[in-house]
Design an enzyme around this catalytic site. Structure first.
Site, PDB file in Angstrom:
ATOM      1  N   GLU A 169       0.922  -1.101   0.118  1.00 55.71           N
ATOM      2  CA  GLU A 169       0.080   0.014   0.067  1.00 55.71           C
ATOM      3  C   GLU A 169       0.896   1.217  -0.054  1.00 55.71           C
ATOM      4  O   GLU A 169       0.722   2.014   0.822  1.00 55.71           O
ATOM      5  CB  GLU A 169      -1.172   0.021   1.349  1.00 55.71           C
ATOM      6  CG  GLU A 169      -2.016  -1.434   1.118  1.00 55.71           C
ATOM      7  CD  GLU A 169      -3.018  -1.144   2.116  1.00 55.71           C
ATOM      8  OE1 GLU A 169      -2.665  -1.136   3.260  1.00 55.71           O
ATOM      9  OE2 GLU A 169      -4.158  -1.307   1.730  1.00 55.71           O
ATOM     10  N   ASN A 188       6.025   7.677   7.096  1.00 56.47           N
ATOM     11  CA  ASN A 188       4.655   7.959   7.871  1.00 56.47           C
ATOM     12  C   ASN A 188       3.484   8.185   6.828  1.00 56.47           C
ATOM     13  O   ASN A 188       3.165   9.229   6.308  1.00 56.47           O
ATOM     14  CB  ASN A 188       4.886   9.541   8.391  1.00 56.47           C
ATOM     15  CG  ASN A 188       3.676  10.142   9.217  1.00 56.47           C
ATOM     16  OD1 ASN A 188       3.060   9.277   9.641  1.00 56.47           O
ATOM     17  ND2 ASN A 188       3.737  11.374   9.429  1.00 56.47           N
ATOM     18  N   HIS A 408     -19.002  -8.205   4.948  1.00 56.65           N
ATOM     19  CA  HIS A 408     -17.693  -7.753   5.172  1.00 56.65           C
ATOM     20  C   HIS A 408     -17.209  -8.784   6.230  1.00 56.65           C
ATOM     21  O   HIS A 408     -17.727  -8.998   7.182  1.00 56.65           O
ATOM     22  CB  HIS A 408     -17.490  -6.279   5.578  1.00 56.65           C
ATOM     23  CG  HIS A 408     -16.183  -5.971   5.800  1.00 56.65           C
ATOM     24  ND1 HIS A 408     -15.800  -5.160   6.917  1.00 56.65           N
ATOM     25  CD2 HIS A 408     -15.093  -5.818   5.006  1.00 56.65           C
ATOM     26  CE1 HIS A 408     -14.369  -5.056   6.761  1.00 56.65           C
ATOM     27  NE2 HIS A 408     -14.048  -5.329   5.541  1.00 56.65           N
ATOM     28  N   HIS A 409     -15.831  -9.050   5.728  1.00 55.10           N
ATOM     29  CA  HIS A 409     -15.260 -10.077   6.721  1.00 55.10           C
ATOM     30  C   HIS A 409     -13.889  -9.673   6.773  1.00 55.10           C
ATOM     31  O   HIS A 409     -12.752  -9.791   6.365  1.00 55.10           O
ATOM     32  CB  HIS A 409     -14.909 -11.384   6.175  1.00 55.10           C
ATOM     33  CG  HIS A 409     -16.168 -12.448   6.050  1.00 55.10           C
ATOM     34  ND1 HIS A 409     -16.306 -13.358   4.975  1.00 55.10           N
ATOM     35  CD2 HIS A 409     -17.379 -12.359   6.207  1.00 55.10           C
ATOM     36  CE1 HIS A 409     -17.475 -13.931   5.176  1.00 55.10           C
ATOM     37  NE2 HIS A 409     -18.146 -13.169   5.998  1.00 55.10           N
ATOM     38  N   GLU A 410     -13.700  -8.542   7.891  1.00 56.97           N
ATOM     39  CA  GLU A 410     -12.261  -8.072   8.322  1.00 56.97           C
ATOM     40  C   GLU A 410     -11.775  -9.263   9.167  1.00 56.97           C
ATOM     41  O   GLU A 410     -12.301  -9.506  10.164  1.00 56.97           O
ATOM     42  CB  GLU A 410     -12.607  -6.796   9.316  1.00 56.97           C
ATOM     43  CG  GLU A 410     -11.301  -6.441   9.817  1.00 56.97           C
ATOM     44  CD  GLU A 410     -10.170  -6.251   8.678  1.00 56.97           C
ATOM     45  OE1 GLU A 410     -10.398  -5.511   7.637  1.00 56.97           O
ATOM     46  OE2 GLU A 410      -8.889  -7.094   8.838  1.00 56.97           O
ATOM     47  N   HIS A 478      -9.292  -7.474   0.572  1.00 56.73           N
ATOM     48  CA  HIS A 478      -8.177  -6.327   0.695  1.00 56.73           C
ATOM     49  C   HIS A 478      -6.859  -6.525   1.491  1.00 56.73           C
ATOM     50  O   HIS A 478      -7.151  -7.730   2.549  1.00 56.73           O
ATOM     51  CB  HIS A 478      -9.225  -5.272   1.220  1.00 56.73           C
ATOM     52  CG  HIS A 478      -9.978  -4.409   0.273  1.00 56.73           C
ATOM     53  ND1 HIS A 478     -10.175  -3.154   0.369  1.00 56.73           N
ATOM     54  CD2 HIS A 478     -10.786  -5.042  -0.585  1.00 56.73           C
ATOM     55  CE1 HIS A 478     -10.788  -2.621  -0.712  1.00 56.73           C
ATOM     56  NE2 HIS A 478     -11.284  -3.868  -1.124  1.00 56.73           N
ATOM     57  N   GLU A 479      -5.988  -5.976   1.637  1.00 53.45           N
ATOM     58  CA  GLU A 479      -4.533  -6.372   2.077  1.00 53.45           C
ATOM     59  C   GLU A 479      -4.496  -7.791   1.894  1.00 53.45           C
ATOM     60  O   GLU A 479      -3.750  -8.333   2.781  1.00 53.45           O
ATOM     61  CB  GLU A 479      -5.093  -6.032   3.551  1.00 53.45           C
ATOM     62  CG  GLU A 479      -5.175  -4.553   4.115  1.00 53.45           C
ATOM     63  CD  GLU A 479      -6.650  -4.125   4.143  1.00 53.45           C
ATOM     64  OE1 GLU A 479      -7.047  -3.107   3.664  1.00 53.45           O
ATOM     65  OE2 GLU A 479      -7.507  -4.926   4.538  1.00 53.45           O
ATOM     66  N   GLU A 497      -7.730  -5.465  -3.486  1.00 55.12           N
ATOM     67  CA  GLU A 497      -7.464  -4.231  -3.292  1.00 55.12           C
ATOM     68  C   GLU A 497      -5.766  -4.481  -3.561  1.00 55.12           C
ATOM     69  O   GLU A 497      -5.360  -4.268  -4.618  1.00 55.12           O
ATOM     70  CB  GLU A 497      -7.592  -3.528  -2.019  1.00 55.12           C
ATOM     71  CG  GLU A 497      -7.083  -2.310  -1.725  1.00 55.12           C
ATOM     72  CD  GLU A 497      -7.023  -1.756  -0.384  1.00 55.12           C
ATOM     73  OE1 GLU A 497      -7.556  -0.826  -0.077  1.00 55.12           O
ATOM     74  OE2 GLU A 497      -6.824  -2.590   0.791  1.00 55.12           O
ATOM     75  N   GLU A 503      -8.906   4.988  -0.346  1.00 56.88           N
ATOM     76  CA  GLU A 503      -8.868   5.208   1.056  1.00 56.88           C
ATOM     77  C   GLU A 503      -7.900   5.793   1.796  1.00 56.88           C
ATOM     78  O   GLU A 503      -8.116   6.782   2.621  1.00 56.88           O
ATOM     79  CB  GLU A 503      -9.199   3.905   1.871  1.00 56.88           C
ATOM     80  CG  GLU A 503      -8.084   2.924   1.793  1.00 56.88           C
ATOM     81  CD  GLU A 503      -8.256   1.688   2.479  1.00 56.88           C
ATOM     82  OE1 GLU A 503      -9.537   1.173   2.608  1.00 56.88           O
ATOM     83  OE2 GLU A 503      -7.400   0.869   2.776  1.00 56.88           O
TER      84      GLU A 503
END
Lengths: 699, 699
Positions: A169, A188, A408-410, A478-479, A497, A503
């Site tokens: 990312e 940062n 959604h599955h975080e 994602h990730e 993603e 985002e």
């Protein structure tokens, strides 16, 4: 007589020690040979100019002799391949897969271990892989290292992100090869978990440009049961070496013969459009393994998501409390929870009214009070909604409105926990008729010591895709590790993603205007990206005067991204109330397709600009997307892709005269024209801007 | 006045720096104090004699200050506890839990971190644990080491097995503490995966005997979300230090406050029967968390299992081929497959005829062709039967015969794979009405780098128990970490192996005759063991003349094990045809109970002999089991445990006069007596022998 003998000897030596293979058009040529020590090596030429100088290949094994020397060629074989196939969803209805193949069968002196190298040469690039045939002396084995070289010929321009085992990312750095240095980066940057593995380590896909305007791209395809390959750079000599991502104990891959490595790919063209439009990565993957693909459908969706990013609402229900207390009924609502039944119904209404297929809701399930940053194993159970999210009522309401819910599955990267719960999570999806889920992997991986890009996790992401397929469900990760074409094999793996998405613009240094002009040359080569475009309220000061963050874009560019950033799963990411304010511009998002019969890249320069037109699947409608980096841009586009003799109404969504990504980002104008395939259109892109056009046949 | 002040000061110092707590009978006494450096420490006395000399306590944290110095006592609290509880299944219908408790609340100077030490003193031993209260400055934390000492006072006799992170399947070594040396062991012992972690490292439960005939046992209870504790021995000074089992990256435990460590236990008695009969470990665990325990039932079972161990049949279907080919239909039956429909029906018939509850079938599912030794992740899917195992027909047949099938889940230690498939595996069990499964973990753990005894795996075994409970199923784990009383909390965790079981006798150096006389003092303290007794054809030469392996037992001892080796899940492990040959002796196995109202240990000496009587649950029938080591043994048993005034028919199954575990193991005799509670019975145990008696009231 003497001379004849000598010629004959040379011929024989060539037969044994060197092999050449060319692309169908002959513009790319690969020479394979063994070095004097018996190590495999190759050289690549493009139009008779050296592109990859002699680069050696090999595999090092744990507790076994290395497979990087003492080889002899046992046999070589060439073949040609030319077929067309139809992706379930894609940028084009038909994909041509045309290449010449060279298989070099090697045997190692002493060990008698056999290893093959397979080269495929396409007109836009070269691919090779290691192939380990079934054999008595090599059954199970552990790869401790792969030593594939990609030796470039000069100090090219390179678009790089650091070799990080846990994240891609990053914003892209544009520099000379000699200037690659991950220690000079400003870290940062909003990335949650970083594991940069070396001063001179970069990730692929790695896009380059030579001084002679040759475009090069190093990547890989079909990463299956193998870790991701990063690249260690010898910055003085422009040599790139494979760096496989290790597991918790430093091993790279556990394999059993017969098996293959992923394809290592080198795309080469003097026209950047050949690379951005290439389907080589998909072609190098296995054909679709799903019999019934009827459930795999493109989706445009809205969702309860951006409102958390901009600070209007929260993922969590209670704010400060510990999620582990949820079972005790101790959670007290903070009043800012986004995923309420009421708010979800508002999004469903909005989706239904505007013709969207789906509604994503994040923060619907217990766990968000304490989900990140503590390497915590049991965070989410993927089945327990918050008390203010009435999943049954929402599901019934969505059905009534003909809208599909997106789950959604975080996982918070607690993969062991997700795998334990996956079947139950999928059962819940089926019970409530969710056709797709977005998964997330924010955090340090559990099993602890593993990385997002290691073999374990590559296998996990692929396993999840297969498990979703078993249940006729689609998944958008994602990730995750970045795709390398697995969506050809499992097209229900509808998007990912796996790069710096939109985002980051909401709460970090964000993505510079050039970001979206490089992603199609890198991340998108491996498969669709859920970039989540469509932000109309571009400056975060809109929500909070004290904020200085913003999306580095004009509004018109956000529209263009629906065309330039290919995905069959496309979010209209902004809030309903913001779309209602700019309803005329919103019309483009409502109109644009997400699945295509044809795509043509009209203009392309990595890091600078991209113009593409696409024809909607099964329709005569075309859409154009043109974007630029921080520089304004004008160009004239010929509409010769349109059907001859057909008149079209072109609606042009473009930057207003004084638009500027930073100074005046929302300023846009919309105009309509009647055009034919003989027409031309002038594009005027503001700094950080874009243009989106729809072409509707006039009946 | 001066004197008074001085006394008063001493009193205050005592209050602050030292605390004493005694067992209910006052025979055991614990003194807690802080050392001058502020480290917690304790001393244990038994009947005013020092048993544990000053031993320090502490926890080291990763990336945080150590919790092993600079403490002050903030508060102390004592309490007494005396209750009775009823185990769902057990050695006795009612268990008394009686102890005094001391809680020392500590606060660390500087960090202000709070940690409590909780001591419980029972009449048969001491337990203590670390308690980490919820606090602002300690939320998530990683334990890098626990530094608990157990400093003994002399060079006691000790029964030890090496500190192996992956296995407890060792024979016991009987030596002085000073002679502990894992490097001197013969490791050609049949154990598949060994990870011995130190020259002077041993496992608990660690049974000892002092020169003064005091019996000591160091163990732990309630190992939940924490790794197993092994013990590092300072052999010169008789000091034992906690050694937590690490994970793949060397960390020991990931915790979040509020939380506790397991209990560290020291049992002490001058009567060995107090230790072997103690329920202290169970008492230190949480009460039952299962609401409906109606499905948790004792089971005696037979199974397709020993026939593979003796070489009559095979787990695998095809012999030499690779299991991965099963999907391609390439498996060719070897003709020796044990788990056929026909053979299973034979076992079902045998079970039905002889009143057994269940039939275990191993080797029923695809994967056995290539399941061991290669750290392979995807071996079994736990749902695909071999083509010659008709699970539907077998299930219907078993139902017709009123016999329950016991599932087998060999994971080959690929735990990630098992967790992924667990829900589907349990669904299959429910579909075909299997009430219980035996699990297996032979091999190196996946996630790779983890050990059988690490926190990850402890959590896995407990997770599996809970997941089975969610589905109202029972589980019996083999090659798991050894139980520490979790079966009190989840009594569906009906048994475990987790020590060297009977199977080793079939194909390795086996288990010496003393083995079963030590296990009740060690492994069995933590919960029931599925030892699989009942082998009648003791010498493997029976199956193959060339074999020299044998069970180190007489036949009568095999019967006695059903009483001495407590388990509510008991296998009659030998082949049906062997039982039919010795049908009179088999009667005892048919008669013996597996769940009990009462148990009395009449004679006990670790490593030498054990005699126990038990009353069948809800019945007036008693059973006696007496075993000895390699030495013959005579003793006279008073039958005063029988009901007064009631006459009983005692059937005595004993070694024949010339019986000997090696020279004449099968020789047994059976005699019947009429007895009352005033009677005595003479036991005559052959070398490696035993006696089993049933007492049936005469109506």
């Amino acid at each position: 007589m003497k001379k004849l003998l000598s010629l004959s000897l040379i011929f024989i030596l060539n037969m044994v020690y060197s092999q050449n293979i060319q692309s169908p058009s002959k513009r790319i040529s690969v020479d394979f040979k063994l070095t004097p020590s018996g190590q495999p090596s190759y050289v690549v030429n493009y139009k008779n100019k050296l592109v990859i100088s002699e680069s050696t290949l090999g595999i090092k094994l744990k507790d076994k002799p290395s497979l990087d020397a003492n080889f002899e060629i046992e046999n070589t074989k060439t073949a040609s391949f030319n077929e067309s196939w139809k992706p379930v969803l894609g940028e084009q209805a038909i994909i041509v897969n045309h290449y010449n193949e060279l298989t070099v069968s090697l045997i190692q002196k002493g060990t008698q271990i056999k290893m093959n190298l397979i080269f495929r040469v396409f007109d836009e690039g070269v691919a090779f892989r290691y192939d380990f045939p079934k054999q008595a002396d090599l059954n199970y084995f552990i790869i401790s290292d792969e030593v594939s070289q990609f030796n470039l010929t000069d100090n090219h321009k390179v678009f790089w992100i650091p070799g990080d085992y846990d994240s891609q990312e990053y914003v892209y750095n544009e520099s000379k090869i000699s200037e690659i240095d991950t220690q000079k980066l400003n870290l940062n940057n909003g990335i949650g978990v970083k594991s940069i593995a070396g001063k001179h380590m970069v990730q692929s896909p790695l896009m380059m440009k030579t001084a002679e305007s040759l475009y090069l791209n190093i990547f890989e395809a079909a990463v299956v049961n193998y870790p991701v390959m990063h690249l260690n750079v010898d910055v003085a000599n422009y040599k790139f070496n494979s760096q496989l991502v290790p597991n918790a104990i430093g091993d790279k891959a556990y394999l059993q013969t017969p098996c293959v490595s992923p394809w290592r790919t080198i795309m080469i063209s003097d026209d950047a459009r050949d690379i951005v439009g290439s389907k080589m990565i998909l072609n190098l993957n296995d054909p679709c393994k799903i019999d019934d693909t009827s459930y795999i459908k493109p989706m445009k969706y809205v969702g309860i998501w951006w409102e958390m990013h901009v600070g209007k609402s929260t993922w969590d229900y209670a704010g400060s409390q510990n999620a582990q207390n949820a079972a005790d009924g101790q959670l007290k609502p903070s009043g800012k929870h986004g995923a309420t039944t009421e708010n979800t119904k508002r999004y469903i209404d909005f989706a239904a009214k505007n013709g969207f297929d789906g509604v994503l809701v994040e923060g619907w399930n217990v766990g968000w009070e304490d989900w990140f940053g503590n390497w915590k194993e049991e965070v989410f159970d993927f089945t327990t909604p918050y008390p203010d999210f009435d999943i049954a009522a929402i599901s019934a309401y969505a059905k009534e409105k003909n809208v599909k819910m997106i789950m959604h599955h975080e996982t918070s990267a607690s993969v062991a926990n997700y795998e334990r719960h996956l079947d139950r999570a999928l059962d819940l999806m089926k019970k409530y008729d969710y056709p797709a889920a977005k998964t997330g992997y924010v955090g340090k991986i559990i099993p602890r010591g593993e990385f997002h890009d290691g073999q374990t996790m590559v296998n996990h992401f692929n396993f999840v895709a297969r498990r979703f397929a078993d249940n006729k469900l689609m998944v958008n990760s994602h990730e995750s590790s970045r795709p390398t074409g697995y969506s050809r094999t499992y097209p229900n793996y509808i998007a990912a993603e796996a790069a710096r998405g939109n985002e980051f613009n909401a709460w970090s240094t964000g993505n510079p205007p050039m970001h979206e002009t490089i992603l199609p040359f890198t991340r998108l080569l491996g498969g669709p990206m859920d970039y989540t475009p469509g932000i109309f309220e571009i400056k975060m000061s809109f929500y909070d005067k004290s904020k200085t963050e913003q999306v580095h874009t004009t509004l018109a560019k956000q529209l263009a991204l629906y065309v330039t950033m290919y995905s069959p799963l496309q979010m209209a990411a902004d809030l309903p109330e913001n779309y209602e304010k700019y309803n005329d511009a919103f019309q483009f998002i409502k109109d644009v397709a997400a699945d295509w019969d044809e795509s043509k890249y009209l203009e392309a320069e990595p890091g600078d600009y991209l113009t593409v037109v696409r024809k909607a699947k099964g329709k005569e409608t075309w859409f154009l997307g043109a974007i630029t980096d921080e520089n304004a841009r004008k160009s004239e586009i010929k509409l010769d892709f349109l059907n001859k003799g057909q008149k079209y109404k072109a609606i042009i969504y473009e930057d207003a005269k004084d638009a500027h990504w930073q100074k005046n980002p929302i300023a846009y104008k919309i105009r309509a024209l009647e055009v034919t395939n003989k027409s031309k259109i002038n594009l005027n892109l503001a700094p950080g801007g874009g243009t989106a056009i729809s072409f509707e046949p006039i009946k």
